[in-house]
Design a protein around this motif. Sequence first.
Motif, PDB file in Angstrom:
ATOM      1  N   VAL A   1      13.240  51.026 138.061  1.00  0.00           N
ATOM      2  CA  VAL A   1      14.329  50.385 137.325  1.00  0.00           C
ATOM      3  C   VAL A   1      13.776  49.293 136.421  1.00  0.00           C
ATOM      4  N   ARG A   2      12.789  48.539 136.938  1.00  0.00           N
ATOM      5  CA  ARG A   2      12.157  47.477 136.151  1.00  0.00           C
ATOM      6  C   ARG A   2      10.789  47.952 135.674  1.00  0.00           C
ATOM      7  N   GLU A   3      10.569  47.886 134.397  1.00  0.00           N
ATOM      8  CA  GLU A   3       9.297  48.343 133.843  1.00  0.00           C
ATOM      9  C   GLU A   3       8.118  47.570 134.419  1.00  0.00           C
TER      10      GLU A   3
ATOM     11  N   ASP B   1      11.330  55.544 133.470  1.00  0.00           N
ATOM     12  CA  ASP B   1      12.447  54.750 133.998  1.00  0.00           C
ATOM     13  C   ASP B   1      13.550  55.607 134.603  1.00  0.00           C
ATOM     14  N   ASP B   2      13.311  56.918 134.710  1.00  0.00           N
ATOM     15  CA  ASP B   2      14.357  57.819 135.194  1.00  0.00           C
ATOM     16  C   ASP B   2      14.089  58.206 136.652  1.00  0.00           C
TER      17      ASP B   2
ATOM     18  N   ALA C   1       8.297  56.042 138.156  1.00  0.00           N
ATOM     19  CA  ALA C   1       9.571  55.629 137.567  1.00  0.00           C
ATOM     20  C   ALA C   1      10.122  54.448 138.354  1.00  0.00           C
TER      21      ALA C   1
END
Length: 340
Positions: free
Chosen positions: A163-165, A186-187, A161
């Motif tokens: 914040v930025r893919e 993203d969690d 996970a």
Amino acid sequence: MTGTRKPKRVTVVGGGAFGTALAQLCGRQGVEVRMWVMEEHARDAINNDHENKPFLPGCPLSDTITAHKEVSEALVDTEMVLFVIPTPFFRSFLVANRTLFPVDVPLVLCSKGIENDSLDTPYEIASEELPGKYLRNLACISGPSFALEVAQNQPTSVTCAAVREEIALTVQHYLSDIMFRVYVGDDIIGAELAGAVKNVLAIACGASDGFGFGYDARAALITRGLAELRRLVVAKGGKESTLMGLAGVGDLVLTCTGTLSRNYQTGKALAEGKSIDDIRNSSKAIAEGVFTAKSIYQMQERTKVDMPICGAVYKVIYEGCSIKDALHTLQSRELKKEGY
């Protein structure tokens, strides 16, 4: 950063069992791995015998792996940093070394826990202690992954996970191979809380099994423990959907049922009448749930989230409550609907 290529060099910060397993995961893919290892005897074993005998005995290591005393040596020309330092010591490590890390590489948090008193997860600790230029490249890995099985090249799947893919995808490509599968999410909040709370619940399950309470009791502890975890994750802004994945149910079931779990074994030892100090002194590795039980108890007091199983584990470890009394308290609570 994304793509299908492998990095030329990776840094693993921490020389325990899981750090060594991740080093071997990269090493077997032909990547040069530099480990920062605090313990001299572990460094010597890795460099001279290609085996971390103190913390992961019986697992031969790739000759692309080297162990270093200085953090700066381990970070030379690295393309990814994996932090595998127990949560209670993570903040002090970052404070001492926060200017050394490269700026444009993934910084991956691989430890599971919640710091006592501050109640910060590894991501929150890093966000507070690292300069702002590093924060956009932070990610975490969580999921059902015993160190021994990862090192032995057993099939394993985890979640990354970020914040930025872009960072999550880079970590996915860098770490994945035919036996180690990385999914992207993203969690970070949900993944880290799930990875911490499951260790406390595993102590409860180990204690239950140690008393011979049966499969029914263990299944109930896992299921109702998941309900406690859900309440906490939602209260802290995480996603319920994370709990249905590898970082949630996957890691929870593994740690609460697998005998390789240090937390499960700690609970079992408590059921056998051993003190928590005796259990700590008998093992080189730390059962993260012992520290996290205190953090969760503090957190539920602040957030008013109802977490009776985790609370019972805290009282057994820190207040001298007997396991039988803790179970009686859980079983005698007011009857209600099953809601989560």
